[in-house]
Design a protein around this motif. Structure first.
Motif, PDB file in Angstrom:
ATOM      1  N   PHE A 306       0.585  -0.693  -0.094  1.00 36.43           N
ATOM      2  CA  PHE A 306       0.396   0.180  -0.076  1.00 36.43           C
ATOM      3  C   PHE A 306       0.809   1.086  -0.289  1.00 36.43           C
ATOM      4  O   PHE A 306       0.493   2.349  -0.146  1.00 36.43           O
ATOM      5  N   LEU A 307       1.792   1.729   0.994  1.00 42.43           N
ATOM      6  CA  LEU A 307       2.405   2.276   1.321  1.00 42.43           C
ATOM      7  C   LEU A 307       3.852   2.456  -0.540  1.00 42.43           C
ATOM      8  O   LEU A 307       4.300   3.859  -0.479  1.00 42.43           O
ATOM      9  N   SER A 308       3.802   1.572  -0.712  1.00 41.37           N
ATOM     10  CA  SER A 308       4.602   1.651  -1.907  1.00 41.37           C
ATOM     11  C   SER A 308       4.326   2.099  -3.255  1.00 41.37           C
ATOM     12  O   SER A 308       5.185   1.837  -4.314  1.00 41.37           O
ATOM     13  N   ASN A 309       2.842   2.054  -3.455  1.00 37.54           N
ATOM     14  CA  ASN A 309       2.568   2.666  -4.240  1.00 37.54           C
ATOM     15  C   ASN A 309       2.114   3.751  -4.611  1.00 37.54           C
ATOM     16  O   ASN A 309       2.269   4.771  -4.200  1.00 37.54           O
ATOM     17  N   PRO A 310       3.053   4.018  -6.192  1.00 42.17           N
ATOM     18  CA  PRO A 310       3.281   5.641  -6.376  1.00 42.17           C
ATOM     19  C   PRO A 310       2.449   6.541  -6.486  1.00 42.17           C
ATOM     20  O   PRO A 310       2.360   8.026  -6.727  1.00 42.17           O
ATOM     21  N   ARG A 311       1.353   6.019  -6.796  1.00 45.21           N
ATOM     22  CA  ARG A 311       0.085   6.830  -7.174  1.00 45.21           C
ATOM     23  C   ARG A 311      -1.293   7.211  -5.853  1.00 45.21           C
ATOM     24  O   ARG A 311      -1.730   7.360  -6.000  1.00 45.21           O
ATOM     25  N   LEU A 312      -0.085   6.892  -4.255  1.00 51.95           N
ATOM     26  CA  LEU A 312      -1.442   7.061  -3.339  1.00 51.95           C
ATOM     27  C   LEU A 312      -1.121   8.661  -2.941  1.00 51.95           C
ATOM     28  O   LEU A 312      -2.718   8.352  -2.515  1.00 51.95           O
ATOM     29  N   GLY A 313      -0.159   9.060  -3.518  1.00 48.01           N
ATOM     30  CA  GLY A 313      -1.038  10.680  -2.950  1.00 48.01           C
ATOM     31  C   GLY A 313      -2.363  11.342  -3.701  1.00 48.01           C
ATOM     32  O   GLY A 313      -2.320  12.319  -3.413  1.00 48.01           O
ATOM     33  N   GLU A 314      -2.722  10.379  -4.313  1.00 43.83           N
ATOM     34  CA  GLU A 314      -3.804  11.168  -5.513  1.00 43.83           C
ATOM     35  C   GLU A 314      -4.870  10.029  -4.603  1.00 43.83           C
ATOM     36  O   GLU A 314      -6.198  11.163  -5.179  1.00 43.83           O
ATOM     37  N   TYR A 315      -4.860   9.923  -3.177  1.00 41.93           N
ATOM     38  CA  TYR A 315      -5.857   9.342  -2.948  1.00 41.93           C
ATOM     39  C   TYR A 315      -6.018  10.313  -1.208  1.00 41.93           C
ATOM     40  O   TYR A 315      -4.945  10.639  -1.087  1.00 41.93           O
ATOM     41  N   ASP A 316      -7.578  10.777  -1.088  1.00 41.87           N
ATOM     42  CA  ASP A 316      -7.225  10.825   0.595  1.00 41.87           C
ATOM     43  C   ASP A 316      -7.851  10.136   1.075  1.00 41.87           C
ATOM     44  O   ASP A 316      -9.338   9.374   1.272  1.00 41.87           O
ATOM     45  N   ILE A 317      -6.617   9.966   2.259  1.00 45.60           N
ATOM     46  CA  ILE A 317      -6.958   8.685   2.410  1.00 45.60           C
ATOM     47  C   ILE A 317      -6.899   9.318   4.586  1.00 45.60           C
ATOM     48  O   ILE A 317      -6.668   8.893   5.621  1.00 45.60           O
ATOM     49  N   SER A 318      -7.270  10.679   4.955  1.00 47.88           N
ATOM     50  CA  SER A 318      -6.759  11.441   5.957  1.00 47.88           C
ATOM     51  C   SER A 318      -8.418  10.539   7.028  1.00 47.88           C
ATOM     52  O   SER A 318      -8.427  11.875   7.947  1.00 47.88           O
ATOM     53  N   THR A 319      -9.558  10.402   6.273  1.00 43.99           N
ATOM     54  CA  THR A 319     -10.273   9.395   7.469  1.00 43.99           C
ATOM     55  C   THR A 319      -9.377   8.188   7.658  1.00 43.99           C
ATOM     56  O   THR A 319     -10.498   8.107   8.989  1.00 43.99           O
ATOM     57  N   LEU A 320      -9.057   7.522   7.662  1.00 41.21           N
ATOM     58  CA  LEU A 320      -8.689   6.786   7.974  1.00 41.21           C
ATOM     59  C   LEU A 320      -7.946   6.884   9.925  1.00 41.21           C
ATOM     60  O   LEU A 320      -6.916   7.936  10.256  1.00 41.21           O
ATOM     61  N   ALA A 321      -8.521   6.486  11.299  1.00 38.92           N
ATOM     62  CA  ALA A 321      -8.233   6.752  12.346  1.00 38.92           C
ATOM     63  C   ALA A 321      -7.422   5.206  13.060  1.00 38.92           C
ATOM     64  O   ALA A 321      -6.927   6.034  14.153  1.00 38.92           O
ATOM     65  N   ALA A 322      -7.585   4.241  12.519  1.00 40.48           N
ATOM     66  CA  ALA A 322      -6.587   3.149  13.314  1.00 40.48           C
ATOM     67  C   ALA A 322      -6.738   1.837  12.109  1.00 40.48           C
ATOM     68  O   ALA A 322      -7.044   2.060  11.450  1.00 40.48           O
ATOM     69  N   VAL A 323      -5.505   1.622  12.457  1.00 36.86           N
ATOM     70  CA  VAL A 323      -4.661   0.857  11.558  1.00 36.86           C
ATOM     71  C   VAL A 323      -3.884  -0.585  12.247  1.00 36.86           C
ATOM     72  O   VAL A 323      -2.922   0.151  13.135  1.00 36.86           O
ATOM     73  N   ARG A 324      -4.617  -1.291  12.032  1.00 34.90           N
ATOM     74  CA  ARG A 324      -4.096  -2.375  12.706  1.00 34.90           C
ATOM     75  C   ARG A 324      -4.147  -3.590  12.654  1.00 34.90           C
ATOM     76  O   ARG A 324      -4.417  -3.776  11.246  1.00 34.90           O
ATOM     77  N   GLY A 325      -3.044  -5.060  13.134  1.00 39.42           N
ATOM     78  CA  GLY A 325      -3.086  -6.079  12.523  1.00 39.42           C
ATOM     79  C   GLY A 325      -2.024  -6.739  12.894  1.00 39.42           C
ATOM     80  O   GLY A 325      -1.313  -6.805  13.558  1.00 39.42           O
ATOM     81  N   GLY A 326      -1.761  -7.833  12.242  1.00 38.32           N
ATOM     82  CA  GLY A 326      -0.882  -8.566  13.140  1.00 38.32           C
ATOM     83  C   GLY A 326       0.111  -9.666  11.845  1.00 38.32           C
ATOM     84  O   GLY A 326      -0.064  -9.513  10.147  1.00 38.32           O
ATOM     85  N   GLY A 327      -0.042 -10.921  11.909  1.00 36.92           N
ATOM     86  CA  GLY A 327       0.566 -11.943  11.226  1.00 36.92           C
ATOM     87  C   GLY A 327       2.615 -12.040  11.553  1.00 36.92           C
ATOM     88  O   GLY A 327       2.850 -13.556  10.996  1.00 36.92           O
ATOM     89  N   ALA A 328       2.546 -10.793  11.091  1.00 36.99           N
ATOM     90  CA  ALA A 328       3.999 -11.176  10.946  1.00 36.99           C
ATOM     91  C   ALA A 328       4.101  -9.474  11.295  1.00 36.99           C
ATOM     92  O   ALA A 328       3.615  -8.398  11.229  1.00 36.99           O
ATOM     93  N   ALA A 329       5.352  -8.882  11.891  1.00 41.37           N
ATOM     94  CA  ALA A 329       6.119  -7.863  12.678  1.00 41.37           C
ATOM     95  C   ALA A 329       5.958  -7.185  11.319  1.00 41.37           C
ATOM     96  O   ALA A 329       6.459  -7.225  10.180  1.00 41.37           O
ATOM     97  N   MET A 330       5.909  -6.050  11.901  1.00 39.22           N
ATOM     98  CA  MET A 330       5.665  -4.657  10.444  1.00 39.22           C
ATOM     99  C   MET A 330       7.225  -4.128  10.599  1.00 39.22           C
ATOM    100  O   MET A 330       7.547  -3.645  11.830  1.00 39.22           O
ATOM    101  N   PRO A 331       7.765  -3.619   9.879  1.00 42.39           N
ATOM    102  CA  PRO A 331       9.074  -3.557   9.609  1.00 42.39           C
ATOM    103  C   PRO A 331       9.122  -2.283  10.224  1.00 42.39           C
ATOM    104  O   PRO A 331       8.864  -0.963   9.668  1.00 42.39           O
ATOM    105  N   ASP A 332       9.958  -1.627  10.796  1.00 44.02           N
ATOM    106  CA  ASP A 332      10.152   0.067  11.229  1.00 44.02           C
ATOM    107  C   ASP A 332      10.394   0.651  10.272  1.00 44.02           C
ATOM    108  O   ASP A 332       9.408   1.910  10.023  1.00 44.02           O
TER     109      ASP A 332
END
Length: 566
Positions: A306-332
């Protein structure tokens, strides 16, 4: 158990959680009564309200009871991609007082056979695009196999033009299926069967997700309405989920994390879910922007993509208030990138099929990166010496064991595996997770290594023994050992070391074995790498020394990485 973590407990919350003494289907009744006209599900711009959802689950339950003879406690197979029908089927099965057996839609016929035979399910709910995989198991011998099948068409729930184009398997029209065992979804709804009363309670079986392990055959984790309620109510409380929330449900619903975080929690809270059947980073970003998504549960590979998408800046993701998960450690680096972009901390958690999702979650106000989190409500989590079973002090590495209301009752029809999975400490039954961890000075748990033999490929758990059992069906394979290999995108990928039958040496290639594996098992399990070897190392008793091969692979990859930095 240490209480160090209580000083970092979510603010204003009790350490104890009083669980409802009701079945999960009652949650639907409550939500439909409170919010009848509110959209519960949005699927490619087509809404399904809570009242519509309740009505349709009752028609499914009525069909199961009247047309299939399903009774309380019977198991029903649910084999489908994320969709409104998946959620409806899940709650329709529960409303019929039956037990959901969720199956990964990537599984093929030979894999499905075990689920059918082991669960003893006589009824299955599937989409038309996957019916061919199940068809050989319908009426598979006298008194065996699937007797009735409810077949859904995804496009039935795409009733208006969407701002994003559905993939072809979603937009495909109904296709004819000539099989007397099949009832089409729309015909089932048109029949408008009414179910009998709810007769199950908190201690009756509810859902049976399958997990594998060292034996190779997947085992059904027996969860009751009470154990499922423990993690879904716990998740709602921990994250203060409200009816105003809009959740992106893109994690697979057959998996306990997606099932609880992407579906069950929302019903309990009266929140809305936006369902995506498959991961697509542009579609996910577009949905966040268009539907003003507030919460998203994901795995690390999704967030990296998601964060490596070169087009990410075209989208308004400002409403996100919580991002969570698991399965494997998230890299620093990804944690920092997310924070710099959104100001949000990624909140990691830890759980397993045997615990129907989280036993540990990071406090939202004070998460730590690459951390399992702290034990949740009413959970006793300890670190023990895996050999002596003695409890270890803070800071030392040992096996994580857990006791709490979310722990499964045991493995379905497998008392030996159940006995091996639990130990008694202080008069309480603790589940052995097979994961090695430690507790820091704040009471947070960290994963160190695995005792159990498992590969984590893009968040999917792959059990080598299960893959090996499948690969031994290949006529050219004499011996095989499956190990994990580091992969930049998937985290780990599946590698098979193969000894060919002498008569087949030179007549089959490694790529041919890879292609065969992909044709005969779910894509996430199938080896991406096959290496032919002349022999596999064995112990004095003849057992293949898989750990030695895994260590050699890890050392080889470390040396290659070090060479690349010079």
């Amino acid at each position: 158990m240490s209480n160090l973590h209580f000083k970092h407990w979510p603010r204003g919350q009790s350490h104890h959680m009083t669980l409802p003494q009701t079945s999960l289907s009652y949650n639907v009744e409550v939500a439909a009564t409170r919010f009848p006209d509110k959209p519960f599900i949005i699927f490619y711009d087509t809404p399904l309200t809570f009242a519509q959802f309740k009505e349709q689950t009752e028609h499914i339950a009525g069909w199961l009871e009247h047309e299939c003879g399903v009774k309380a406690g019977d198991r029903v197979l649910l084999y489908m991609q994320n969709s409104p029908q998946w959620v409806l089927a899940y709650y329709g099965i529960l409303r019929a007082n039956a037990v959901v057996v969720p199956v990964n839609p990537m599984n093929l016929t030979d894999e499905l056979r075990h689920y059918v035979e082991d669960s003893q399910a006589k009824v299955a709910i599937v989409p038309q695009d996957l019916y061919a995989n199940l068809a050989p198991l319908v009426g598979d011998g006298p008194g065996q196999g699937i007797e009735k099948v409810l077949v859904a068409t995804y496009s039935d729930y795409v009733k208006q033009a969407s701002f994003i184009t559905p993939p072809p398997f979603v937009s495909a029209p109904r296709e004819p299926i000539d099989d007397a065992a099949v009832t089409r979804w729309h015909d089932m709804l048109d029949a408008r069967h009414a179910p009998g009363p709810v007769t199950v309670g908190p201690d009756d079986l509810c859902v049976m997700p399958y997990t594998s392990g060292t034996t190779g055959k997947p085992k059904g984790c027996m969860h009751t309405h009470r154990s499922v309620m423990a993690t879904l109510v716990g998740g709602v409380n921990w994250f203060c989920t409200s009816p105003e929330g809009v959740h992106l449900s893109v994690l697979p619903l057959f998996h306990v994390t997606g099932m609880q975080g992407g579906m069950n929690c929302a019903i309990y809270a009266g929140a809305t879910i936006v369902i995506l059947p498959r991961w697509d980073r542009d579609v996910a970003a577009a949905c966040i922007s268009h539907y003003k998504i507030t919460a998203w549960q994901c795995i690390s590979t999704m967030m990296v993509d998601f964060l490596s998408n070169p087009r990410l800046g075209e989208y308004d993701i400002s409403t996100l208030a919580a991002v969570r998960g698991g399965g494997a450690a998230m890299p620093d680096a990804i944690v920092k990138k997310l924070f710099d972009l959104t100001g949000l901390e990624f909140v990691e958690g830890y759980g397993m099929s045997e615990t129907i999702a989280a036993t540990h979650i990071n406090p939202a106000h004070r998460p730590k990166p690459q951390c399992l989190g702290i034990p949740v409500y009413d959970l006793d989590a300890r670190i023990i010496d895996p050999g002596t079973l003695a409890e270890l002090p803070q800071g030392e590495t040992g096996e994580i064991v857990v006791h709490g209301p979310q722990i499964m009752r045991g493995y379905w029809r497998n008392p030996d595996a159940t006995r091996d999975a639990f130990i008694e400490i202080d008069g309480k039954a603790f589940l052995r997770t097979g994961d090695l961890g430690r507790v820091d000075e704040d009471g947070y748990f960290f994963m160190i290594d695995r005792l159990k033999r498992m590969i984590n490929a893009s968040g999917y758990k792959v059990w080598p023994a299960e893959v090996e059992a499948m690969m031994y069906r290949h006529p050219s394979i004499q011996e095989v050992c499956v190990i994990g290999s580091n992969d930049a995108r998937r985290g780990e990928t599946v590698k098979a070391l193969v000894v060919l039958n002498p008569a087949k040496v030179g007549s089959v290639t490694e790529q041919e074995v890879i292609d065969w594996a992909h044709a005969n098992m779910a894509a996430y399990k199938a080896p991406r790498i096959v290496e032919f070897v002349s022999a596999l190392p064995k112990s004095g008793t003849g057992k293949i020394l898989w750990r030695q091969l895994q260590t050699q692979e890890n050392e080889r990859q470390s040396a290659t990485a070090a060479e690349g930095t010079r």
